[in-house]
Design a protein around this motif. Structure first.
Motif, PDB file in Angstrom:
ATOM      1  N   LEU A 267       0.840  -1.199   0.000  1.00  0.00           N
ATOM      2  CA  LEU A 267       0.000   0.000   0.000  1.00  0.00           C
ATOM      3  C   LEU A 267       0.879   1.255   0.000  1.00  0.00           C
ATOM      4  O   LEU A 267       0.598   2.220  -0.722  1.00  0.00           O
ATOM      5  CB  LEU A 267      -0.945  -0.005   1.202  1.00  0.00           C
ATOM      6  N   GLY A 268       1.961   1.251   0.779  1.00  0.00           N
ATOM      7  CA  GLY A 268       2.892   2.377   0.763  1.00  0.00           C
ATOM      8  C   GLY A 268       3.493   2.606  -0.614  1.00  0.00           C
ATOM      9  O   GLY A 268       3.617   3.745  -1.072  1.00  0.00           O
ATOM     10  N   SER A 269       3.845   1.515  -1.291  1.00  0.00           N
ATOM     11  CA  SER A 269       4.382   1.630  -2.655  1.00  0.00           C
ATOM     12  C   SER A 269       3.348   2.234  -3.592  1.00  0.00           C
ATOM     13  O   SER A 269       3.684   3.034  -4.475  1.00  0.00           O
ATOM     14  CB  SER A 269       4.822   0.253  -3.170  1.00  0.00           C
TER      15      SER A 269
ATOM     16  N   ILE B 155       1.280   5.808  -7.366  1.00  0.00           N
ATOM     17  CA  ILE B 155       0.016   6.300  -7.905  1.00  0.00           C
ATOM     18  C   ILE B 155      -0.274   7.728  -7.466  1.00  0.00           C
ATOM     19  O   ILE B 155      -0.681   8.568  -8.267  1.00  0.00           O
ATOM     20  CB  ILE B 155      -1.143   5.370  -7.495  1.00  0.00           C
ATOM     21  N   ARG B 156      -0.063   8.030  -6.204  1.00  0.00           N
ATOM     22  CA  ARG B 156      -0.401   9.349  -5.665  1.00  0.00           C
ATOM     23  C   ARG B 156       0.783  10.301  -5.558  1.00  0.00           C
ATOM     24  O   ARG B 156       0.589  11.491  -5.369  1.00  0.00           O
ATOM     25  CB  ARG B 156      -1.042   9.209  -4.275  1.00  0.00           C
ATOM     26  N   GLY B 157       1.997   9.751  -5.623  1.00  0.00           N
ATOM     27  CA  GLY B 157       3.162  10.607  -5.437  1.00  0.00           C
ATOM     28  C   GLY B 157       3.235  11.155  -4.024  1.00  0.00           C
ATOM     29  O   GLY B 157       3.800  12.220  -3.784  1.00  0.00           O
ATOM     30  N   ASP B 158       2.671  10.418  -3.069  1.00  0.00           N
ATOM     31  CA  ASP B 158       2.588  10.868  -1.677  1.00  0.00           C
ATOM     32  C   ASP B 158       3.638  10.148  -0.832  1.00  0.00           C
ATOM     33  O   ASP B 158       3.400   9.086  -0.279  1.00  0.00           O
ATOM     34  CB  ASP B 158       1.182  10.598  -1.137  1.00  0.00           C
ATOM     35  N   ASP B 159       4.808  10.770  -0.733  1.00  0.00           N
ATOM     36  CA  ASP B 159       5.904  10.173   0.040  1.00  0.00           C
ATOM     37  C   ASP B 159       5.665  10.251   1.542  1.00  0.00           C
ATOM     38  O   ASP B 159       6.200   9.443   2.294  1.00  0.00           O
ATOM     39  CB  ASP B 159       7.228  10.860  -0.296  1.00  0.00           C
ATOM     40  N   ARG B 160       4.877  11.218   1.977  1.00  0.00           N
ATOM     41  CA  ARG B 160       4.644  11.374   3.422  1.00  0.00           C
ATOM     42  C   ARG B 160       3.870  10.170   3.975  1.00  0.00           C
ATOM     43  O   ARG B 160       4.286   9.562   4.954  1.00  0.00           O
ATOM     44  CB  ARG B 160       3.897  12.671   3.692  1.00  0.00           C
ATOM     45  N   VAL B 161       2.749   9.824   3.371  1.00  0.00           N
ATOM     46  CA  VAL B 161       1.966   8.665   3.824  1.00  0.00           C
ATOM     47  C   VAL B 161       2.781   7.391   3.627  1.00  0.00           C
ATOM     48  O   VAL B 161       2.811   6.515   4.487  1.00  0.00           O
ATOM     49  CB  VAL B 161       0.605   8.577   3.087  1.00  0.00           C
ATOM     50  N   ALA B 162       3.469   7.309   2.494  1.00  0.00           N
ATOM     51  CA  ALA B 162       4.282   6.122   2.213  1.00  0.00           C
ATOM     52  C   ALA B 162       5.389   5.953   3.254  1.00  0.00           C
ATOM     53  O   ALA B 162       5.690   4.820   3.655  1.00  0.00           O
ATOM     54  CB  ALA B 162       4.886   6.219   0.807  1.00  0.00           C
ATOM     55  N   SER B 163       5.972   7.052   3.707  1.00  0.00           N
ATOM     56  CA  SER B 163       7.023   6.977   4.727  1.00  0.00           C
ATOM     57  C   SER B 163       6.476   6.438   6.048  1.00  0.00           C
ATOM     58  O   SER B 163       7.132   5.625   6.711  1.00  0.00           O
ATOM     59  CB  SER B 163       7.651   8.354   4.965  1.00  0.00           C
TER      60      SER B 163
ATOM     61  N   THR C 259       9.789  -9.176   3.496  1.00  0.00           N
ATOM     62  CA  THR C 259      11.110  -8.544   3.484  1.00  0.00           C
ATOM     63  C   THR C 259      11.314  -7.760   2.188  1.00  0.00           C
ATOM     64  O   THR C 259      11.785  -6.616   2.204  1.00  0.00           O
ATOM     65  CB  THR C 259      12.209  -9.616   3.646  1.00  0.00           C
ATOM     66  N   GLN C 260      10.917  -8.355   1.073  1.00  0.00           N
ATOM     67  CA  GLN C 260      11.055  -7.673  -0.212  1.00  0.00           C
ATOM     68  C   GLN C 260      10.180  -6.430  -0.283  1.00  0.00           C
ATOM     69  O   GLN C 260      10.586  -5.404  -0.835  1.00  0.00           O
ATOM     70  CB  GLN C 260      10.708  -8.627  -1.356  1.00  0.00           C
ATOM     71  N   SER C 261       8.988  -6.494   0.288  1.00  0.00           N
ATOM     72  CA  SER C 261       8.086  -5.337   0.230  1.00  0.00           C
ATOM     73  C   SER C 261       8.651  -4.157   1.027  1.00  0.00           C
ATOM     74  O   SER C 261       8.520  -3.007   0.603  1.00  0.00           O
ATOM     75  CB  SER C 261       6.683  -5.703   0.706  1.00  0.00           C
ATOM     76  N   VAL C 262       9.289  -4.444   2.162  1.00  0.00           N
ATOM     77  CA  VAL C 262       9.947  -3.377   2.935  1.00  0.00           C
ATOM     78  C   VAL C 262      11.088  -2.779   2.112  1.00  0.00           C
ATOM     79  O   VAL C 262      11.257  -1.560   2.038  1.00  0.00           O
ATOM     80  CB  VAL C 262      10.467  -3.908   4.293  1.00  0.00           C
ATOM     81  N   SER C 263      11.868  -3.640   1.466  1.00  0.00           N
ATOM     82  CA  SER C 263      12.994  -3.172   0.645  1.00  0.00           C
ATOM     83  C   SER C 263      12.530  -2.333  -0.544  1.00  0.00           C
ATOM     84  O   SER C 263      13.110  -1.286  -0.838  1.00  0.00           O
ATOM     85  CB  SER C 263      13.797  -4.374   0.133  1.00  0.00           C
ATOM     86  N   ILE C 264      11.499  -2.784  -1.212  1.00  0.00           N
ATOM     87  CA  ILE C 264      11.010  -2.070  -2.399  1.00  0.00           C
ATOM     88  C   ILE C 264      10.478  -0.695  -2.019  1.00  0.00           C
ATOM     89  O   ILE C 264      10.802   0.307  -2.664  1.00  0.00           O
ATOM     90  CB  ILE C 264       9.939  -2.908  -3.132  1.00  0.00           C
TER      91      ILE C 264
ATOM     92  N   SER D 164      13.303   1.590  -1.253  1.00  0.00           N
ATOM     93  CA  SER D 164      13.976   2.011  -2.488  1.00  0.00           C
ATOM     94  C   SER D 164      13.182   3.093  -3.207  1.00  0.00           C
ATOM     95  O   SER D 164      13.758   4.041  -3.741  1.00  0.00           O
ATOM     96  CB  SER D 164      14.185   0.810  -3.414  1.00  0.00           C
ATOM     97  N   LEU D 165      11.859   2.949  -3.240  1.00  0.00           N
ATOM     98  CA  LEU D 165      11.022   3.974  -3.871  1.00  0.00           C
ATOM     99  C   LEU D 165      11.136   5.311  -3.126  1.00  0.00           C
ATOM    100  O   LEU D 165      11.192   6.368  -3.744  1.00  0.00           O
ATOM    101  CB  LEU D 165       9.558   3.525  -3.900  1.00  0.00           C
ATOM    102  N   LEU D 166      11.168   5.248  -1.813  1.00  0.00           N
ATOM    103  CA  LEU D 166      11.252   6.476  -1.019  1.00  0.00           C
ATOM    104  C   LEU D 166      12.622   7.141  -1.133  1.00  0.00           C
ATOM    105  O   LEU D 166      12.729   8.365  -1.062  1.00  0.00           O
ATOM    106  CB  LEU D 166      10.929   6.178   0.443  1.00  0.00           C
ATOM    107  N   ALA D 167      13.664   6.353  -1.318  1.00  0.00           N
ATOM    108  CA  ALA D 167      15.016   6.903  -1.421  1.00  0.00           C
ATOM    109  C   ALA D 167      15.162   7.836  -2.622  1.00  0.00           C
ATOM    110  O   ALA D 167      15.923   8.800  -2.570  1.00  0.00           O
ATOM    111  CB  ALA D 167      16.043   5.777  -1.515  1.00  0.00           C
TER     112      ALA D 167
END
Length: 181
Positions: free
Chosen positions: A70-72, A77-85, A130-135, A138-141
């Motif tokens: 969901l964070g990804s 989709i939304r370009g919302d890094d705050r919620v994703a973080s 584990t992969q979902s946390v990594s992905i 990576s998107l947030l970085a």
């Protein structure tokens, strides 16, 4: 799942069906958390029993995967890094708590199933989590230049145990087997 259906959406939420799927995922994610909380409040003994079960224990990792997928979607989709973080941080905490709780419970059990009885495809959910946390990390970085190295270090560190070929089925906590030979 919803992640693959929403991939065709362009950033900003345009694209029709994917945006609708994203909205459904947000709503169902909230319902999922309410149900998990209710289960914990109503039957904490049953939750503990499930954590100690070779079949059901690894299923708890779906909470990590669902949270980070969901964070990804919020990033893509939304370009919302705050919620994703926030979702990434929740996913990291969940991953750490579940990883050490589930594998510790399964390792210290006196009676363990054989490999044939206890090991099944459901165990791969811990890898997917584990992969979902990594992905998501990576998107947030990509949007955090001053913290990029620190953010990217964490997904790499998480993926290292998956890259080491196991010499036996042992817990990361000790040399005591998680399954009976």
């Amino acid at each position: 799942g919803g992640g693959s259906a929403a991939r065709g959406v362009r950033p900003g939420g345009s694209g029709g069906g994917g945006a609708a799927t994203f909205g459904v995922n947000v709503g169902l994610g909230g319902v999922r958390w309410l149900l998990k909380r209710a289960r914990l409040v109503i039957g904490p003994g049953r939750v503990l029993a499930d954590l100690n079960d070779h079949d059901r224990g690894v299923g708890f990792f779906t909470a990590v995967a669902g949270t980070c997928v969901l964070g990804s979607q919020f990033v893509i989709i939304r370009g919302d890094d705050r919620v994703a973080s926030v979702l990434w941080l929740v996913g990291i905490v969940l991953w750490a708590v579940l990883f050490y709780t589930v594998f510790t419970c399964l390792t210290v059990k006196r009676t363990k199933p054989t490999v044939e009885e206890g090991l099944h495809g459901g165990w791969l959910v811990s890898v997917v989590a584990t992969q979902s946390v990594s992905i998501l990390g990576s998107l947030l970085a990509a949007s955090a230049p001053p913290h990029r190295a620190a953010i990217l270090f964490f997904p790499v560190a998480l993926s290292l145990p998956a890259r080491v070929p196991p010499t036996s089925l042992t817990s990361p906590l000790s040399s005591r087997p998680t399954l009976s030979p």
